[in-house]
Scaffold this active site. Structure first.
Site, PDB file in Angstrom:
ATOM      1  N   GLN A  26       7.993  11.736  10.216  1.00  0.00           N
ATOM      2  CA  GLN A  26       8.059  11.034  11.260  1.00  0.00           C
ATOM      3  C   GLN A  26       8.646  11.549  12.452  1.00  0.00           C
ATOM      4  OE1 GLN A  26       7.845   7.665  12.087  1.00  0.00           O
ATOM      5  NE2 GLN A  26       6.737   7.520   9.948  1.00  0.00           N
TER       6      GLN A  26
ATOM      7  N   PHE B  12      -0.943   0.373  12.786  1.00  0.00           N
ATOM      8  CA  PHE B  12      -1.032   0.706  11.423  1.00  0.00           C
ATOM      9  C   PHE B  12      -2.010  -0.765  10.145  1.00  0.00           C
ATOM     10  CE2 PHE B  12      -1.858   1.253   6.634  1.00  0.00           C
ATOM     11  CZ  PHE B  12      -2.660   2.787   7.079  1.00  0.00           C
TER      12      PHE B  12
ATOM     13  N   ASP C  25       0.798  -0.795  -0.241  1.00  0.00           N
ATOM     14  CA  ASP C  25      -0.084   0.344   0.348  1.00  0.00           C
ATOM     15  C   ASP C  25       0.359   1.024   0.193  1.00  0.00           C
ATOM     16  OD1 ASP C  25       0.715  -0.457   2.746  1.00  0.00           O
ATOM     17  OD2 ASP C  25      -0.920   0.530   3.508  1.00  0.00           O
TER      18      ASP C  25
HETATM   19  C1  BDR Z   1       2.771   0.474   8.449  1.00  0.00           C
HETATM   20  O1  BDR Z   1       2.360   1.402   7.969  1.00  0.00           O
HETATM   21  C2  BDR Z   1       2.454   2.219   6.622  1.00  0.00           C
HETATM   22  O2  BDR Z   1       2.139   3.310   7.305  1.00  0.00           O
HETATM   23  C3  BDR Z   1       3.814   1.827   6.665  1.00  0.00           C
HETATM   24  O3  BDR Z   1       3.776   1.025   5.071  1.00  0.00           O
HETATM   25  C4  BDR Z   1       4.052   0.300   7.263  1.00  0.00           C
HETATM   26  O4  BDR Z   1       4.045  -0.554   6.543  1.00  0.00           O
HETATM   27  C5  BDR Z   1       4.054   0.810   9.553  1.00  0.00           C
HETATM   28  O5  BDR Z   1       2.889   0.931  10.895  1.00  0.00           O
HETATM   29 CA    CA Z   2       3.163  -0.225   4.381  1.00  0.00          CA
END
Ligand code: BDR
Ligand code: CA
Length: 312
Positions: free
Chosen positions: A229, A167, A9
């Site tokens: 970040q 996530f 994704d």
């Molecule tokens: C995951 O969430 C996405 O933002 C990143 O690509 C990674 O797969 C980390 O929590």
């Molecule tokens: Ca990802």
């Protein structure tokens, strides 16, 4: 060679996973399937096509689920702000897209490819598990033909969208439950591990010195990711979650893991979407997951650098 289907994704770190999987001599990248997650399916698909065009990745690309299997919408956007920017892959100017999609739904592509293969195939999801969960439900016979699932998601410690959930798995907890209860061997690159795979300034400089198209993309994406970040989590060096899956496949000696039972929290409370990992074996539940706990930082980045050097 390990035959894999990469389910992504993109996403800055998904892009690096594609970069490494495409050129690693021990990985046979059969196809890429795309899921919504970091952004809408429209955007994650466009980002995948952009990455594959830029890197010259010529494999079947199939768009899949545009939402979770059960829920109407992703909950993850209720968490911290978007670390991937407006497009879902900000930081690099891609040219015109020439890569194309198969036109087959990703879930169909996974089922057809796995069933037709003489050898077992490894699935490598680096986004929400909606495509994989749906494929397992639509055609359970694929289970016998899947070697294992090596995924980025979850955490045995703290989460990143809720205090306890990560996530990808929080995005579609019901799909994650299907995967973790499938009986398939799972290797989990959770946040505890991926936060160790940080892109320090030294790492960025090392990649920049390679001086090819791939290293240019790497540096541009990581510099954008460094900023978001820092803003969201206060870290100077962004964790590069997703390529830890690919490097694990080729260099497992760089990792420490704990084999234990792992289940997905499905109660609608603060544990929703959490990977509940029985790290100390306090239950007798079956050990379905190898939870990664430690990574050799220098070894990991050297494997990434080696594959980037293989680009023109
Ligand atoms: C995951 O969430 C996405 O933002 C990143 O690509 C990674 O797969 C980390 O929590
Ligand atoms: Ca990802």
């Amino acid at each position: 060679m390990t035959k894999i289907i990469l389910d992504v994704d993109p996403g800055h770190d998904d892009a690096i996973a594609i970069m490494v999987a495409h050129k690693h001599p021990e990985i046979d990248l059969l196809g890429i399937t795309v899921v919504s997650g970091n952004n809408s399916l429209e955007k994650t698909l466009r980002n995948t096509l952009n990455i594959c065009t830029w890197l010259g990745v010529d494999v079947p690309i199939s768009a899949g689920m545009d939402r979770p299997i059960v829920r109407d919408r992703y909950l993850s956007c209720d968490g911290p702000g978007d670390v991937h920017g407006e497009t879902g892959l900000d930081g690099h100017d891609f040219g015109e897209i020439t890569a194309k999609t198969t036109g087959i739904h990703a879930v169909e592509y996974i089922i057809q490819t796995v069933m037709a293969s003489e050898e077992k195939i490894t699935l490598v999801p680096t986004g929400p598990l909606s495509n994989i969960g749906m494929a397992l439900r639509m055609e359970p016979k694929i289970i016998e033909k899947i070697e294992r699932i090596v995924l980025m998601g979850g955490a045995y410690g703290t989460g990143n969208v809720t205090p306890s959930a990560e996530f990808n798995l929080y995005a579609d907890p019901e799909a994650a439950h299907i995967v973790f209860s499938s009986g398939l061997p799972i290797v989990m690159m959770g946040l505890d591990l991926t936060r160790q795979a940080s892109c320090t300034q030294e790492v960025s400089d090392k990649m920049a010195a390679i001086g090819n198209r791939a290293s240019e993309l790497f540096v541009n994406l990581m510099e954008f990711f460094r900023g978001t970040q820092k803003r969201e989590f206060g870290w100077d060096a962004p964790p590069v979650h997703d390529p830890t899956t690919i490097v694990y496949l080729t260099n497992p000696e760089l990792y420490e893991t704990t084999h234990c039972n792992c289940q997905i929290g499905l109660s609608h409370d603060m544990t929703y979407g959490r990977t509940v990992c029985d790290m100390h074996h306090v239950t007798t539940e079956p050990r379905n997951t190898h939870v990664a706990t430690k990574i050799d930082f220098d070894g990991f980045w050297e494997v990434v650098a080696e594959t980037i050097r293989r680009y023109n």
